[in-house]
Design an enzyme around this catalytic site. Structure first.
Site, PDB file in Angstrom:
ATOM      1  N   GLY A   1     -15.295  -5.992   6.793  1.00 49.45           N
ATOM      2  CA  GLY A   1     -16.052  -5.591   5.614  1.00 49.45           C
ATOM      3  C   GLY A   1     -16.239  -4.104   5.436  1.00 49.45           C
ATOM      4  O   GLY A   1     -16.837  -3.673   4.452  1.00 49.45           O
TER       5      GLY A   1
ATOM      6  N   GLY B   1     -13.712  -1.734   5.313  1.00 42.85           N
ATOM      7  CA  GLY B   1     -12.561  -1.035   4.741  1.00 42.85           C
ATOM      8  C   GLY B   1     -12.799  -0.571   3.313  1.00 42.85           C
ATOM      9  O   GLY B   1     -13.557  -1.184   2.561  1.00 42.85           O
TER      10      GLY B   1
ATOM     11  N   CYS C   1     -11.795  -3.068   0.671  1.00 46.46           N
ATOM     12  CA  CYS C   1     -12.257  -4.398   1.080  1.00 46.46           C
ATOM     13  C   CYS C   1     -13.390  -4.896   0.176  1.00 46.46           C
ATOM     14  O   CYS C   1     -14.235  -4.116  -0.254  1.00 46.46           O
ATOM     15  CB  CYS C   1     -12.742  -4.236   2.514  1.00 46.46           C
ATOM     16  SG  CYS C   1     -13.709  -5.574   3.100  1.00 46.46           S
TER      17      CYS C   1
HETATM   18  P1  5GP Z   1     -10.021   1.939   5.454  1.00 43.50           P
HETATM   19  O1  5GP Z   1      -9.489   2.864   6.498  1.00 43.50           O
HETATM   20  O2  5GP Z   1      -9.244   2.020   4.183  1.00 43.50           O
HETATM   21  O3  5GP Z   1     -11.480   2.087   5.237  1.00 43.50           O
HETATM   22  O4  5GP Z   1      -9.859   0.463   6.047  1.00 43.50           O
HETATM   23  C1  5GP Z   1      -8.616  -0.072   6.462  1.00 43.50           C
HETATM   24  C2  5GP Z   1      -8.858  -1.476   6.977  1.00 43.50           C
HETATM   25  O5  5GP Z   1      -9.380  -2.321   5.942  1.00 43.50           O
HETATM   26  C3  5GP Z   1      -7.629  -2.230   7.433  1.00 43.50           C
HETATM   27  O6  5GP Z   1      -7.150  -1.827   8.686  1.00 43.50           O
HETATM   28  C4  5GP Z   1      -8.107  -3.669   7.416  1.00 43.50           C
HETATM   29  O7  5GP Z   1      -8.814  -4.021   8.585  1.00 43.50           O
HETATM   30  C5  5GP Z   1      -9.087  -3.673   6.265  1.00 43.50           C
HETATM   31  N1  5GP Z   1      -8.499  -4.318   5.079  1.00 43.50           N
HETATM   32  C6  5GP Z   1      -7.298  -4.106   4.511  1.00 43.50           C
HETATM   33  N2  5GP Z   1      -7.119  -4.867   3.427  1.00 43.50           N
HETATM   34  C7  5GP Z   1      -8.236  -5.590   3.291  1.00 43.50           C
HETATM   35  C8  5GP Z   1      -8.655  -6.586   2.352  1.00 43.50           C
HETATM   36  O8  5GP Z   1      -7.978  -6.918   1.385  1.00 43.50           O
HETATM   37  N3  5GP Z   1      -9.867  -7.137   2.578  1.00 43.50           N
HETATM   38  C9  5GP Z   1     -10.648  -6.784   3.643  1.00 43.50           C
HETATM   39  N4  5GP Z   1     -11.802  -7.414   3.808  1.00 43.50           N
HETATM   40  N5  5GP Z   1     -10.298  -5.832   4.505  1.00 43.50           N
HETATM   41  C10 5GP Z   1      -9.104  -5.249   4.339  1.00 43.50           C
END
Ligand code: 5GP
Length: 369
Positions: free
Chosen positions: A187, A189, A192
Site C-alpha cells: 500500500g 507505492g 498503488c
Molecule cells: P514506488 O517506489 O513507486 O513508491 O513503489 C513501487 C512499488 O509499488 C513496487 O515495487 C510494488 O511493490 C508496488 N506496486 C507496483 N504496482 C502496484 C499496484 O498496481 N498496486 C499496488 N498496491 N502496489 C503496486
C-alpha cells in the site's frame, strides 16, 4: 473483538535521522557503499542494496543494466519471455555488465510454467550460479504463495530468493524457511491504490523495524519496497535496518524507463503579441502492476471479481537515469558522514531516529526550476 493497536505506526515523512558526532569522516569518498550480504540459504552477494521495482515500467532491461553497472541490485519484470531474457544476459556478458545481482521475477499465476521458464533459461541460456529469483505477488499471505515459494526453493536450492510482498512481522519466519530476502510493503507505492480500495497497509518505518527485527534473528534479510519519495527515504530505510530498498517512482521519469516521452502543451496566462504563451511539458507513463492499464496490457483486461489496486500516472520526465543513480550514491554517502558511519552496513548502528511533525521546508516548492 476487533483490536485497535493504539501505537502510532510511522512512515518516512514522520522521521528524520539526527546528525551527530561519530567516527571522524572527512569526506564522502571515505564511505564504503558496498556491502557483503551473506544470505540465509548459503549464497553471498556484494553491492549497494538498492533495487529497481519489478514493474513493467522500471523493471526493464535498460534500467536493470544501469543499476547493475553502478554496483546496485536489479530486477527484471515477469512479462519478459525466456528468449528476451536470454538475449539480455548474453549481451550483458558481452558488454561486461555484472550480472551477479540480477533478479529474475516470476509470478504466482502458474507456478509450473514459471519454473519451466527458469529451467529453460538455465538450459538454453546458461543461467547458472549465481542465480537470483524474485517471487512476486501483491499479497503473499495467500496459501498458494508459500507453496510456490517452497517449490521454487526445492527446484533451485542454490539461488538467492526474494519473496513478497508482506506487511507484518508474523509471516516473516515462515517465508524465511525458503526465502533469503522478504519484500516488505503493502500500500505504500506511488502507483498503488490498495489502501484506498481495501483499507489495508502498514506505514513503512514501523514495518521495517518490525520485519527487520524478526528476519535478522534468523539471518534473513528484508527489502523495504515502495514509498520512496526522496533519496533521503532510502537513507532512512537503511538506518532503520532494512538491508535492501526497492523503488519504482523515482526511476519512472527517466529516459531508461519503458515508454516514450509524452509531450503536453498548456496555455499559460501570459500573453505576447495578443497570443497566449504555450508551455510545453514532458512526461512518462508510470502505472501500477495491478492497474487497469497493466491488466489490459498483460492479462487481456480486468477480471470481473477484481478491483484495480493500481493507477496510471503521467509523471514529469526527469532525463538520464545516471544522474539519479549518482544522487543516490551521493546521498547515502553524505548521510553516512552526518552520523559517522564508515559504511552503509554501519548506518543502522550509528543512527538516531527522531520523530518529527515537519520534515521538509516546502515554502518555495512551487518556484523550483
Ligand atoms: P514506488 O517506489 O513507486 O513508491 O513503489 C513501487 C512499488 O509499488 C513496487 O515495487 C510494488 O511493490 C508496488 N506496486 C507496483 N504496482 C502496484 C499496484 O498496481 N498496486 C499496488 N498496491 N502496489 C503496486
Amino acid at each position: 473483538m476487533t483490536q485497535i493497536l493504539s501505537e502510532t505506526y510511522l512512515d518516512y515523512s514522520d522521521i528524520l535521522i539526527r546528525p551527530k558526532m561519530g567516527m571522524n569522516l572527512n569526506s564522502r569518498r571515505d564511505v564504503n557503499l558496498q556491502r557483503i550480504f551473506k544470505f540465509k540459504h548459503g549464497q553471498i552477494r556484494t553491492g549497494l542494496g538498492v533495487f529497481n521495482a519489478n514493474m513493467a515500467t522500471v523493471g526493464n532491461f535498460t534500467v536493470a543494466q544501469k543499476l547493475l553497472g553502478s554496483g546496485m541490485f536489479a530486477t527484471i519484470h515477469k512479462h519478459y519471455t525466456v528468449n528476451e531474457i536470454g538475449d539480455f544476459i548474453q549481451n550483458a556478458r558481452h558488454e561486461n555488465v555484472p550480472l551477479d545481482n540480477l533478479f529474475i521475477t516470476i509470478g504466482l499465476k502458474n507456478i509450473d510454467s514459471e519454473i519451466q521458464k527458469l529451467k529453460e533459461l538455465e538450459s538454453k541460456h546458461n543461467w547458472t550460479n549465481p542465480r537470483n529469483i524474485c517471487i512476486e505477488a501483491p499479497n503473499f499471505y495467500i496459501p498458494k504463495a508459500l507453496d510456490a515459494l517452497a517449490r521454487v526453493r526445492a527446484e533451485f536450492p542454490d539461488a538467492v530468493i526474494m519473496a513478497g510482498n508482506i506487511a507484518s512481522g508474523d509471516i516473516c519466519l515462515k517465508l524465511l524457511d525458503y526465502a533469503d530476502i522478504i519484500k516488505c510493503g503493502i500500500g505504500s507505492g506511488s502507483a498503488c491504490l490498495t489502501r484506498k480500495q481495501t483499507g489495508c497497509g502498514t506505514p513503512m518505518v514501523s514495518l521495517i523495524l518490525e520485519c527487520a527485527d524478526i528476519a535478522h534473528s534468523v539471518n534473513g534479510h528484508i527489502c523495504a519496497d515502495g514509498g520512496i519519495v526522496d533519496i533521503g527515504d532510502i537513507c532512512k530505510a537503511f538506518c532503520l535496518n532494512s538491508d535492501f530498498v526497492m523503488a519504482g517512482g523515482i526511476f519512472a521519469g527517466t529516459d531508461e524507463a519503458a515508454g516514450d516521452i509524452i509531450e503536453k502543451h498548456y496555455e499559460t496566462s501570459e500573453v505576447i503579441d495578443g497570443h497566449r504563451v504555450i508551455q510545453t511539458k514532458y512526461f512518462k507513463r508510470y502505472y501500477g502492476m495491478s492497474s487497469e492499464y497493466a491488466n489490459n496490457k498483460f492479462a487481456g483486461g480486468m477480471s470481473d471479481y477484481k478491483t484495480s489496486e493500481g493507477r496510471e500516472l503521467l509523471i514529469p520526465y526527469t532525463g538520464a537515469l545516471d544522474k539519479i543513480l549518482q544522487d543516490i550514491r551521493g546521498g547515502i554517502a553524505s548521510c553516512c558522514t552526518y552520523i559517522g558511519a564508515t559504511s552503509v552496513k554501519h548506518l543502522s548502528k550509528c543512527a538516531t531516529i527522531i520523530q518529527v511533525h515537519n520534515q521538509l521546508n516546502k515554502v518555495f516548492e512551487k518556484y523550483s526550476v
